[in-house]
Motif scaffolding. Structure first.
Motif, PDB file in Angstrom:
ATOM      1  N   ASP A 144       1.157  -1.087  -0.317  1.00 27.46           N
ATOM      2  CA  ASP A 144      -0.076   0.007   0.018  1.00 27.46           C
ATOM      3  C   ASP A 144       0.766   1.264   0.070  1.00 27.46           C
ATOM      4  N   VAL A 145       1.864   1.512   0.719  1.00 27.12           N
ATOM      5  CA  VAL A 145       2.879   1.977   0.754  1.00 27.12           C
ATOM      6  C   VAL A 145       3.472   3.130  -0.735  1.00 27.12           C
ATOM      7  N   LEU A 146       3.879   1.764  -1.369  1.00 27.17           N
ATOM      8  CA  LEU A 146       4.142   1.929  -2.964  1.00 27.17           C
ATOM      9  C   LEU A 146       3.165   2.474  -3.911  1.00 27.17           C
ATOM     10  N   ARG A 147       2.069   1.583  -3.675  1.00 24.67           N
ATOM     11  CA  ARG A 147       0.711   2.201  -3.831  1.00 24.67           C
ATOM     12  C   ARG A 147       0.778   3.871  -4.087  1.00 24.67           C
ATOM     13  N   ARG A 148       0.506   4.245  -2.938  1.00 16.86           N
ATOM     14  CA  ARG A 148       0.184   5.609  -2.374  1.00 16.86           C
ATOM     15  C   ARG A 148       1.211   6.065  -2.737  1.00 16.86           C
ATOM     16  N   ALA A 149       2.325   5.662  -2.642  1.00 23.02           N
ATOM     17  CA  ALA A 149       3.852   7.246  -3.537  1.00 23.02           C
ATOM     18  C   ALA A 149       3.143   7.004  -4.597  1.00 23.02           C
ATOM     19  N   HIS A 150       2.891   6.047  -5.564  1.00 25.36           N
ATOM     20  CA  HIS A 150       2.903   5.806  -6.820  1.00 25.36           C
ATOM     21  C   HIS A 150       1.396   6.678  -7.247  1.00 25.36           C
ATOM     22  N   ALA A 151       0.542   7.246  -6.356  1.00 23.66           N
ATOM     23  CA  ALA A 151      -0.622   7.661  -6.324  1.00 23.66           C
ATOM     24  C   ALA A 151      -0.442   9.472  -6.398  1.00 23.66           C
ATOM     25  N   ARG A 152       0.890   9.553  -5.319  1.00 23.70           N
ATOM     26  CA  ARG A 152       0.920  11.109  -5.035  1.00 23.70           C
ATOM     27  C   ARG A 152       2.172  11.845  -6.176  1.00 23.70           C
ATOM     28  N   GLY A 153       2.387  10.646  -7.331  1.00 26.71           N
ATOM     29  CA  GLY A 153       3.577  10.995  -8.057  1.00 26.71           C
ATOM     30  C   GLY A 153       4.696  11.010  -7.754  1.00 26.71           C
ATOM     31  N   ALA A 154       5.216   9.949  -6.524  1.00 26.92           N
ATOM     32  CA  ALA A 154       6.694  10.014  -6.464  1.00 26.92           C
ATOM     33  C   ALA A 154       6.920   8.876  -7.689  1.00 26.92           C
ATOM     34  N   THR A 155       8.516   9.549  -7.288  1.00 30.96           N
ATOM     35  CA  THR A 155       9.160   8.110  -8.177  1.00 30.96           C
ATOM     36  C   THR A 155       8.572   7.512  -7.619  1.00 30.96           C
ATOM     37  N   VAL A 156       8.806   5.599  -8.023  1.00 34.31           N
ATOM     38  CA  VAL A 156       9.022   4.211  -7.449  1.00 34.31           C
ATOM     39  C   VAL A 156      10.046   2.963  -8.110  1.00 34.31           C
ATOM     40  N   VAL A 157      10.757   2.763  -7.319  1.00 40.33           N
ATOM     41  CA  VAL A 157      11.474   2.798  -8.582  1.00 40.33           C
ATOM     42  C   VAL A 157      12.141   0.638  -7.749  1.00 40.33           C
ATOM     43  N   SER A 158      12.235   0.101  -8.519  1.00 40.74           N
ATOM     44  CA  SER A 158      12.704  -1.181  -7.800  1.00 40.74           C
ATOM     45  C   SER A 158      14.117  -1.521  -8.867  1.00 40.74           C
ATOM     46  N   LEU A 159      14.824  -2.202  -7.997  1.00 43.16           N
ATOM     47  CA  LEU A 159      16.115  -3.041  -7.945  1.00 43.16           C
ATOM     48  C   LEU A 159      16.136  -4.833  -8.311  1.00 43.16           C
ATOM     49  N   GLU A 188      10.273   3.941 -16.496  1.00 39.13           N
ATOM     50  CA  GLU A 188       8.955   4.510 -17.775  1.00 39.13           C
ATOM     51  C   GLU A 188       7.964   5.420 -16.875  1.00 39.13           C
ATOM     52  N   GLY A 189       9.096   6.731 -16.955  1.00 41.26           N
ATOM     53  CA  GLY A 189       9.466   7.165 -16.138  1.00 41.26           C
ATOM     54  C   GLY A 189       8.687   7.533 -14.730  1.00 41.26           C
ATOM     55  N   ASP A 190       7.800   6.942 -14.290  1.00 40.24           N
ATOM     56  CA  ASP A 190       7.050   7.483 -12.638  1.00 40.24           C
ATOM     57  C   ASP A 190       7.932   5.917 -11.835  1.00 40.24           C
ATOM     58  N   ILE A 191       7.981   4.776 -12.956  1.00 37.27           N
ATOM     59  CA  ILE A 191       8.306   3.842 -12.175  1.00 37.27           C
ATOM     60  C   ILE A 191       9.455   3.615 -13.131  1.00 37.27           C
ATOM     61  N   LEU A 192      10.650   2.545 -12.258  1.00 37.61           N
ATOM     62  CA  LEU A 192      11.707   1.847 -13.272  1.00 37.61           C
ATOM     63  C   LEU A 192      11.820   1.053 -12.541  1.00 37.61           C
ATOM     64  N   THR A 193      12.591   0.387 -13.035  1.00 38.73           N
ATOM     65  CA  THR A 193      13.096  -1.653 -12.545  1.00 38.73           C
ATOM     66  C   THR A 193      14.826  -1.625 -13.783  1.00 38.73           C
ATOM     67  N   SER A 194      15.281  -2.377 -12.543  1.00 39.20           N
ATOM     68  CA  SER A 194      16.107  -2.826 -13.264  1.00 39.20           C
ATOM     69  C   SER A 194      16.551  -4.492 -13.193  1.00 39.20           C
ATOM     70  N   ALA A 195      17.747  -4.532 -13.185  1.00 37.47           N
ATOM     71  CA  ALA A 195      18.603  -5.882 -13.757  1.00 37.47           C
ATOM     72  C   ALA A 195      19.041  -6.748 -12.446  1.00 37.47           C
ATOM     73  N   GLY A 196      20.657  -6.875 -12.795  1.00 35.16           N
ATOM     74  CA  GLY A 196      20.791  -7.663 -11.542  1.00 35.16           C
ATOM     75  C   GLY A 196      21.968  -6.792 -10.391  1.00 35.16           C
ATOM     76  N   SER A 197      22.497  -7.347  -9.909  1.00 34.48           N
ATOM     77  CA  SER A 197      23.003  -6.489  -9.283  1.00 34.48           C
ATOM     78  C   SER A 197      23.770  -4.794  -9.512  1.00 34.48           C
ATOM     79  N   THR A 198      24.382  -4.896 -10.367  1.00 39.05           N
ATOM     80  CA  THR A 198      25.294  -3.367 -10.794  1.00 39.05           C
ATOM     81  C   THR A 198      24.226  -2.771 -11.829  1.00 39.05           C
ATOM     82  N   GLY A 199      22.993  -3.753 -12.356  1.00 40.30           N
ATOM     83  CA  GLY A 199      22.299  -3.001 -13.478  1.00 40.30           C
ATOM     84  C   GLY A 199      21.203  -2.060 -11.805  1.00 40.30           C
ATOM     85  N   GLY A 200      21.286  -2.405 -10.769  1.00 39.97           N
ATOM     86  CA  GLY A 200      20.864  -0.810  -9.927  1.00 39.97           C
ATOM     87  C   GLY A 200      21.793   0.094  -9.497  1.00 39.97           C
TER      88      GLY A 200
END
Length: 347
Positions: free
Chosen positions: A114-129, A175-187
């Motif tokens: 829910d924290v991640l969903r709210r962060a995206h909804a309020r305009g924060a950039t959400v990232v996963s590595l 993707e602008g507001d959402i970004l994802t990366s590959a393995g360790s050094t990809g982060g």
């Protein structure tokens, strides 16, 4: 300070016009740490954004215990993260740096999702590595979007989250507001990209030099993936012929010649070959030749022209487009990244 308007590097997918808005500078970074996570991946955004460096912005980094209490790493170390999930509620950038295991019987908590969903909804950039993409996928925020994770787990990500458009061959996806990366050094690549797109190449370069890492790596995950095409077992005519072909890749090998060597008609050979390997004889040969060229680039200092001929290509010019298509970078760039002693003359 450099302009944030930078051309996206080749290792990222272009931001989707449907979602993309020009990135605003960020200053507050919340890093969500889950139990039993790998230590190195967990430390990546803290290392990139947490150190004070002359000539770079000062980011406020909040290490968040996403499940409450101390965070145990997969190596048995315990981290005392000073923040709870509430600290992510007003962060400009919310990062999931990794995950314990895609097959863990303990899913992410509803509160963290829910924290991640709210962060995206309020305009924060959400990232996963790296494996953090599995957490982000569990929120539903990646549905209908391209995303990536470590190449070993891209098939699993696609099967667990079929609505995600999984891209296995890139280092990261923006993707602008959402970004994802590959393995360790990809982060690391993605974190530097975040700096570059908001603060410019000079600032990103300064941080990269401090970390002793390239500010941008060419290509994608393809250059790190071993792609052997399975061959039939030895002991049957088809397997024996392909084993022979692997030892004679520098020669002119035609499918008709291989079929004759297997004492089969071309039609039977093609059918048996597809059943055994899942690909055509011509594609198998081309793939094996590129793999052989990779190994020679890694282990010898021979010129690329000579390596091309040893792998069965007429010249380095003939090798390059096939190599780039399968590996993602040129033979010379691959050797620079993975090779041994420098050659006297590289193509």
């Amino acid at each position: 300070m450099s302009s944030p308007a930078e051309t996206p590097p080749a290792s990222t997918s272009p931001a989707s016009p449907a979602f993309f808005t020009p990135p605003a500078p960020f200053s507050t970074v919340a890093v969500l740490l889950f139990d039993e996570i790998p230590l190195f991946e967990a430390s990546v955004p803290i290392a990139v954004f947490g150190e004070r460096r002359p000539g770079t912005p000062e980011f406020e980094v909040r290490a968040v215990a996403a499940e409450g209490g101390p965070v145990r790493t997969d190596a048995g170390l315990t981290l005392d993260a000073p923040y709870g999930l509430a600290a992510a509620e007003d962060a400009d950038l919310v990062i999931v740096p990794t995950w314990r295991s895609p097959l863990s019987p303990r899913p992410p908590s509803p509160e963290a999702l829910d924290v991640l969903r709210r962060a995206h909804a309020r305009g924060a950039t959400v990232v996963s590595l790296c494996l953090g993409t599995f957490v982000l996928a569990a929120t539903g925020l990646l549905d209908g979007r391209p995303a990536t994770t470590h190449w070993r787990y891209t098939d699993l990500l696609a099967s667990m989250h079929p609505r995600v458009e999984v891209r296995p061959d890139v280092l990261y996806v923006d993707e602008g507001d959402i970004l994802t990366s590959a393995g360790s050094t990809g982060g690391i690549d993605l974190c530097l990209h975040l700096v570059r797109r908001s603060y410019g190449t000079r600032v990103a370069g300064t941080i990269a030099r401090s970390l002793v890492t390239p500010p941008h790596r060419a290509g994608g995950q393809a250059q790190y993936i071993d792609h052997p095409v399975p061959a039939p077992a030895t002991g049957d005519p088809l397997g024996d012929v392909l084993d022979w072909a692997l030892r004679h890749l520098e020669e002119e090998l035609t499918v008709d010649a291989l079929a004759a060597r297997a004492l089969m008609s071309r039609r039977t050979f093609d059918r048996r070959f597809r059943q055994a390997t899942g690909t055509t004889p011509a594609q198998w040969l081309l793939h094996q030749r590129v793999l052989h060229a990779q190994r020679l680039l890694e282990t010898t200092d021979e010129p690329v022209e000579r390596i091309a001929r040893r792998a069965g290509f007429a010249s380095a010019v003939a090798l390059r487009p096939h190599f780039r298509r399968r590996v993602g970078i040129s033979p010379a760039a691959y050797r620079s990244a993975f090779g041994g002693p420098p050659a006297g003359a590289l193509a």
